[in-house]
Design a protein around this motif. Structure first.
Motif, mmCIF file in Angstrom:
data_model
loop_
_atom_site.group_PDB
_atom_site.id
_atom_site.type_symbol
_atom_site.label_atom_id
_atom_site.label_comp_id
_atom_site.label_asym_id
_atom_site.label_seq_id
_atom_site.Cartn_x
_atom_site.Cartn_y
_atom_site.Cartn_z
ATOM 1 N N LEU A 183 1.229 -1.169 -0.148
ATOM 2 C CA LEU A 183 0.182 -0.075 0.273
ATOM 3 C C LEU A 183 0.996 1.022 0.178
ATOM 4 O O LEU A 183 0.477 2.269 -0.850
ATOM 5 C CB LEU A 183 -0.850 0.434 0.995
ATOM 6 C CG LEU A 183 -2.042 -0.982 1.562
ATOM 7 C CD1 LEU A 183 -3.078 -0.968 2.742
ATOM 8 C CD2 LEU A 183 -3.033 -0.599 0.245
ATOM 9 N N THR A 184 1.945 1.638 1.101
ATOM 10 C CA THR A 184 2.826 2.471 1.442
ATOM 11 C C THR A 184 3.651 2.681 -0.487
ATOM 12 O O THR A 184 3.591 3.798 -0.703
ATOM 13 C CB THR A 184 3.683 2.181 1.631
ATOM 14 O OG1 THR A 184 3.168 2.058 3.473
ATOM 15 C CG2 THR A 184 4.950 3.634 1.912
ATOM 16 N N ASP A 222 13.953 -4.706 5.815
ATOM 17 C CA ASP A 222 14.821 -3.783 5.350
ATOM 18 C C ASP A 222 13.884 -3.051 4.102
ATOM 19 O O ASP A 222 14.147 -1.769 3.748
ATOM 20 C CB ASP A 222 15.357 -4.403 4.011
ATOM 21 C CG ASP A 222 16.940 -5.500 4.861
ATOM 22 O OD1 ASP A 222 17.410 -5.088 5.726
ATOM 23 O OD2 ASP A 222 17.086 -6.639 4.999
ATOM 24 N N ASP A 223 12.822 -3.567 3.197
ATOM 25 C CA ASP A 223 12.162 -3.236 2.738
ATOM 26 C C ASP A 223 11.544 -1.869 3.564
ATOM 27 O O ASP A 223 11.352 -0.509 2.645
ATOM 28 C CB ASP A 223 10.370 -4.187 2.284
ATOM 29 C CG ASP A 223 11.116 -4.778 1.388
ATOM 30 O OD1 ASP A 223 12.925 -5.096 1.286
ATOM 31 O OD2 ASP A 223 10.311 -5.777 1.052
ATOM 32 N N LEU A 261 11.582 2.329 2.711
ATOM 33 C CA LEU A 261 10.213 2.703 1.971
ATOM 34 C C LEU A 261 9.742 4.269 3.112
ATOM 35 O O LEU A 261 9.684 5.142 2.603
ATOM 36 C CB LEU A 261 9.296 2.245 2.580
ATOM 37 C CG LEU A 261 9.137 1.074 1.296
ATOM 38 C CD1 LEU A 261 7.788 0.445 1.509
ATOM 39 C CD2 LEU A 261 8.794 1.507 0.213
ATOM 40 N N ARG A 262 11.045 3.899 4.549
ATOM 41 C CA ARG A 262 10.885 4.934 4.994
ATOM 42 C C ARG A 262 11.344 6.394 5.003
ATOM 43 O O ARG A 262 11.083 7.219 5.086
ATOM 44 C CB ARG A 262 11.372 4.396 6.792
ATOM 45 C CG ARG A 262 11.190 5.250 7.781
ATOM 46 C CD ARG A 262 10.135 6.673 8.151
ATOM 47 N NE ARG A 262 9.296 5.783 8.528
ATOM 48 C CZ ARG A 262 7.809 6.409 8.504
ATOM 49 N NH1 ARG A 262 7.419 7.603 7.956
ATOM 50 N NH2 ARG A 262 6.483 5.644 9.208
ATOM 51 N N GLU A 263 12.758 5.851 4.084
ATOM 52 C CA GLU A 263 13.630 7.314 3.690
ATOM 53 C C GLU A 263 12.853 7.533 2.272
ATOM 54 O O GLU A 263 12.802 9.073 2.688
ATOM 55 C CB GLU A 263 15.392 6.565 3.042
ATOM 56 C CG GLU A 263 15.868 5.608 4.223
ATOM 57 C CD GLU A 263 16.273 4.805 3.233
ATOM 58 O OE1 GLU A 263 16.978 5.636 1.971
ATOM 59 O OE2 GLU A 263 17.771 4.458 4.127
ATOM 60 N N THR A 293 9.529 12.478 0.941
ATOM 61 C CA THR A 293 7.481 13.272 0.396
ATOM 62 C C THR A 293 7.538 14.081 1.068
ATOM 63 O O THR A 293 6.986 13.791 2.267
ATOM 64 C CB THR A 293 7.274 12.089 -0.175
ATOM 65 O OG1 THR A 293 7.721 10.869 -0.785
ATOM 66 C CG2 THR A 293 5.498 12.190 -0.535
ATOM 67 N N SER A 294 6.959 15.234 1.008
ATOM 68 C CA SER A 294 6.462 16.328 1.528
ATOM 69 C C SER A 294 4.371 16.267 0.910
ATOM 70 O O SER A 294 4.236 16.229 -0.167
ATOM 71 C CB SER A 294 7.196 17.557 1.364
ATOM 72 O OG SER A 294 7.085 17.858 0.018
#
Length: 756
Positions: A623-624, A658-659, A663-665, A670-671
Motif C-alpha cells: 500500500l505504501t 529491509d523493505d 520505504l521510510r526513507e 516526500t512532503s
C-alpha cells in the motif's frame, strides 16, 4: 429466494406463515389498530401463551398488505444467519438482487460495511407496502443481531412495517423510537381475553361453562389465553372447573403445579409420557420421536395431536415436522426434569444419534451438548468448523467453542486450534496465543478429523503463520507440520503456503516459487480457495520483483477471479490480492482501477494486525509503495507508520524489515498531504467508520468496540477532518463517495449531533 435458490442453508418451514387453527380467538380491535397504524415498527411483547403468533397470523389475514414471515429460534442467534432469513423473507414479496445473496454468502462479508446496507437497500426497494414479521425475537439475544434489526428499521419504506413478537422487551432503542412516533406497541393488557372471547376459546376446545363459572375463570386467569386453554384441556380430561384455577395467571409460580396436577395427571399414561419425553426436542418428526422414545407410530400420534391439541404446532403442510407451543414445551420439560431427571440425557443422546444418522449434524451438536456427549460433540464440531467458517457462520462456531473450558480444550486440542485461528483472523492475537498454548503438547481424547496422529502439525502450522519466532522459526514449524500431516489433510495447502512465504522472505525465491505453485495445485484440488489466491498474489509479487509484469498481471487476474467467484472480496486475506492488483494497474497506467483496488484494501486494514504479521506487513508495504507512486504522501505515511508498529512486535520478518527501512526513507523525502487524504485514516478510524453510518450513538459504539466514549469521539473528529466533513452524516456521505463505505440510500445518522 427459496431454500434451493441460495448457496446457504435455510429451513423452509421458518419462512412459512403459521397455520391458523379454526376456533382461535381474534382480537378484532387490536387487529384493526394494527392495520391502521402507519409506523415502521410494531411490537407485540408479552410472556408465553398470550397468543402473539396467533394475533400476527390473524392480522395477516385481515391486512391487504402481503406478509413476509420469519419464525426465529436459537439457531438464528448469529448476525449472518439472522440477515439471511430476513433477506429470504423479503424475497417472498419481491426478488432481492444477486448482490444481496453474494454479501450473505461465505466469510468475506462485513456486517456493517456491506451486508446490512445491501439487505437494507433490498428492503427499501420493495415497491408495494408489506409487513415483515420476526416472530419469537426473544430467541435471538446476540447484540449484533439486535443492532442489525435496529439498523434495518432505517430502511423500511413508507407504508411498510416490521413487526416483532417477543416475550420480553428487546435491547432496542424503543424509548427513542417511541418519542419519535415510530413504533406501535401491543402488550399484555391488549392481549388479555374478555369473557366473550374466553367463551369462544373454551367452546372451540369443547368446554361449555355457566356464565358465573366463565366470569370466575376469566377473572382468575386474568384473561391469559394459554391459562384458559390449559384449564379447558384439564376440564376436558375430567378435571375440575374454574375453582381449581384460583390464583392462576400468566406469570404465576403456580402454573407448573397446575399443569402437572390438573392436566398431565388426567391424561392417559402413554400420552403423558409421549408429551414429556419428546419435550427435549426443538422440533419433532415421526422418525425422530420413534428414535427418542424407542417405539413406533409416532407420526400418527403427532398428526392426531396437531389436529386436536392447540399446543402442538405443525411446521409444514405435509404433516412431517411439528413443535410444541413454547409455553407448553417448557412446562413439559420442567415436569420431565422434576419427575424423571435421570432420563433427560439419554433422551437427548438418542436425538443426537438420530440426527447424525439423518445428516442433521448441527442439530446433533445441540442435542449432544444437552446429553453431555462431549466426545461426540467435540468430534462433530471438529468436522463442522471449517465448512461453517467458510459459510460465514463464525459466530455459531464460536458459541459452540464457548461450551468448552480450558481443561476440555486441552482434551480436544483441535477445538483450541480452531479457536486460535479464528482469533488470528478477527484481530485478537493475544487470545489466539492463549488458545494455541492450550493445544500445544496436548493429547486429543478423540481422533482428529484429518487423520493426523497428533495435534502437533496443526499447532505447528498455525504457529508458522503467527511467526512468534520470526521467519526462520516459521520455516521450521512449516517443515515440521508437513512432515507429520497426512497427504489428504486440509492443513496441507495452508502449510505449503506459509512455507513458500517464509522462503520468499528469506530470499530463497526458487523454493518459494515451488511451494507457492504447489499451494495453487493442491489448494484447487482441496477447495482451499483462500490459500490459492494468496499464493497467486505472492507469485505475482515475485514476478513483478523480477520485472515480469505480464506474468504478474496473469497471476493477479487468476487470484481476482477466485476471490470474486468465492465471494471473498471482503475477507482479510484478499487484501493482498487487491493491493497487488493495484500495483499492476499502476504499472500499466490504469490509475482509476488502481485507486479502486487500494480503497478496497484500505477497507480491510482493520482486520489486519500482528496475528498474521507476514500478511499485515506485506499489505502495508505494498500500500505504501502504491500511494507513493500516486504521490499520496499522507496515506503512505499513515500506512507505513502502522506497518512499522507490527514490525516492532514481530521484528524478525526477513526481507520485509529491509523493505520497510527503504520505504521510510522515501516517505521521509516526500512532503505534502497529497491527493488521497481520506486514505490516511488509521486502522482504528477505519474500524469505527462503518459504525458512524448506523443508528448507534457514540456511547453505544464505544460499548460495541470495547473502547471509551472519548476514544470514539477523538477518532470520529479525526475522521471528519481527514474526510473534510463537518458532521457525522457528511463524513458518511464522503466515505461513500471515496469508496470506503458502500452506498446507502438512507443517511441514518443525519439527525445525530457530533457527539452521537
Amino acid at each position: 429466494m427459496t431454500v434451493t435458490d441460495v448457496p446457504f442453508e435455510l429451513t423452509e418451514a421458518k419462512l412459512a406463515e403459521p397455520l391458523v387453527r379454526s376456533g382461535t380467538v381474534a382480537k378484532a380491535d387490536v387487529i384493526a389498530e394494527l392495520c391502521a397504524a402507519n409506523v415502521p415498527l410494531a411490537t407485540l411483547i408479552a410472556p408465553a401463551g398470550y397468543g402473539k403468533t396467533t394475533l400476527l397470523a390473524r392480522w395477516a389475514e385481515a391486512d391487504p398488505r402481503p406478509f413476509a414471515w420469519v419464525a426465529l429460534d436459537r439457531r438464528d442467534d448469529d448476525a449472518l444467519v439472522f440477515l439471511r432469513y430476513i433477506a429470504a423473507a423479503i424475497n417472498r414479496v419481491e426478488p432481492v438482487p444477486t448482490e444481496v445473496v453474494d454479501a450473505l454468502s461465505g466469510p468475506g462479508g462485513s456486517t456493517w460495511s456491506n451486508r446490512v446496507p445491501r439487505v437494507g437497500r433490498a428492503l427499501a426497494a420493495v415497491e408495494h407496502p408489506f409487513v415483515l414479521v420476526l416472530d419469537d425475537l426473544h430467541a435471538v439475544a446476540n447484540p449484533s443481531c439486535l443492532d442489525v434489526l435496529a439498523e434495518l428499521l432505517q430502511y423500511v419504506p413508507a407504508g411498510s412495517e416490521i413487526a416483532i413478537a417477543s416475550r420480553e422487551e428487546p435491547a432496542l432503542p424503543l424509548a427513542r423510537w417511541r418519542a419519535q412516533g415510530r413504533v406501535y406497541e401491543i402488550g399484555v393488557a391488549d392481549l388479555r381475553l374478555d369473557e366473550q372471547e374466553a367463551e369462544l376459546l373454551l367452546a372451540a376446545a369443547g368446554v361449555q361453562l355457566e356464565a358465573s363459572e366463565l366470569a370466575e375463570l376469566t377473572e382468575r386467569t386474568e384473561g391469559w389465553p394459554a391459562g384458559l386453554y390449559l384449564a379447558a384441556l384439564s376440564m376436558r380430561a375430567g378435571g375440575a372447573s374454574s375453582a381449581s384455577t384460583e390464583g392462576f395467571s400468566g406469570d404465576d409460580r403456580f402454573v407448573s403445579e397446575y399443569f402437572r396436577l390438573e392436566l398431565l395427571s388426567r391424561l392417559p399414561t402413554a400420552e403423558a409420557q409421549f408429551l414429556k419425553h419428546t419435550s427435549v426436542l426443538d422440533r419433532m418428526s415421526g422418525g425422530l420421536c420413534d428414535a427418542v422414545l424407542q417405539t413406533t407410530g409416532s407420526a400418527a400420534v403427532l398428526e392426531t395431536l396437531g389436529h386436536t391439541n392447540g399446543f402442538v404446532v405443525p411446521l409444514d403442510r405435509r404433516g412431517e415436522w411439528y413443535r410444541y407451543h413454547h409455553l407448553f414445551g417448557e412446562l413439559l420439560r420442567d415436569e420431565l426434569e422434576r419427575s424423571e431427571p435421570e432420563i433427560v440425557r439419554s433422551l437427548s443422546g438418542r436425538a443426537m444419534a438420530w440426527c447424525i444418522a439423518n445428516d442433521l449434524t448441527e442439530e446433533a451438536v445441540v442435542y449432544g451438548h444437552a446429553a453431555g456427549e462431549t466426545d461426540t460433540v467435540a468430534g462433530l464440531i471438529d468436522v463442522l468448523t471449517l465448512p461453517l467458517y467458510y459459510d460465514g457462520r463464525r459466530e455459531t462456531v464460536e458459541e459452540w467453542l464457548g461450551w468448552f473450558d480450558d481443561d476440555q480444550l486441552v482434551q480436544y486440542p483441535a477445538l483450541a486450534v480452531y479457536g486460535a485461528w479464528f482469533h488470528v483472523l478477527t484481530g485478537r492475537p493475544a487470545d489466539a496465543e492463549r488458545w494455541l498454548a492450550l493445544a500445544d503438547g496436548a493429547t486429543s481424547a478423540i481422533p482428529l478429523s484429518d487423520g493426523s496422529a497428533t495435534i502437533e502439525p496443526w499447532v505447528a502450522c498455525l504457529r508458522a503463520n503467527m511467526m512468534p519466532d520470526g521467519v526462520e522459526g516459521s520455516l521450521a514449524d512449516a517443515n515440521r507440520a508437513l512432515d507429520q500431516l497426512p497427504p489428504e489433510s486440509g492443513w496441507v495447502p495452508v502449510t505449503l503456503l506459509i512455507r513458500g512465504i517464509a522462503h520468499m522472505l528469506l530470499g530463497a525465491t526458487d523454493r518459494a516459487t515451488a511451494d507457492l505453485e504447489a499451494t495453487v495445485e493442491q489448494g484447487l484440488a482441496a477447495g482451499a480457495i483462500e490459500d490459492v489466491f494468496v499464493a497467486q498474489a505472492h507469485l505475482a509479487l515475485l514476478a513483478l520483483g523480477n520485472g515480469l509484469w505480464t506474468e504478474a498481471g496473469q497471476r493477479v487476474q487468476a487470484a481476482q477471479a477466485l476471490v470474486d467467484e468465492a465471494g471473498l472480496g471482503d475477507y482479510s486475506t484478499s487484501a493482498i490480492v487487491h493491493v497487488t492488483a493495484a500495483r499492476v494497474s499502476l504499472h500499466e497506467g490504469r490509475q482509476e482501477e488502481a485507486r479502486a483496488d487500494l480503497t478496497h484494501a484500505h477497507r480491510l486494514r482493520p482486520l489486519l494486525d500482528e496475528g498474521l504479521p507476514w500478511l499485515t506487513t506485506r499489505v502495508g508495504l505494498e500500500l505504501t509503495r502504491a500511494h507513493l507512486a500516486l504521490a499520496d504522501a499522507a496515506a503512505a505515511r499513515t500506512v507505513l507508520t502502522e506497518t512499522e508498529r507490527v514490525l516492532e512486535l514481530r521484528p524478525h520478518l526477513g526481507s520485509l524489515v529491509d523493505d520497510a527501512k527503504e520505504l521510510r526513507e522515501l516517505v521521509a523525502a516526500t512532503s505534502g498531504p497529497g491527493g488521497a487524504w481520506a486514505m490516511s485514516l488509521t486502522g482504528a478510524e477505519l474500524r469505527l467508520l462503518p459504525y458512524l453510518a448506523t443508528y448507534l450513538t457514540f456511547p453505544e459504539i464505544a460499548s460495541r468496540l470495547f473502547i471509551s466514549r472519548n476514544t470514539v469521539k477523538t477518532e470520529a473528529v479525526s475522521i471528519y477532518r481527514k474526510l473534510t466533513a463537518s458532521s457525522r452524516s457528511e463524513a458518511v456521505e464522503r466515505a461513500v463517495e471515496v469508496g470506503l463505505l458502500e452506498s446507502s440510500i438512507f443517511p441514518s445518522p443525519a439527525n445525530l449531533t457530533q457527539d452521537g
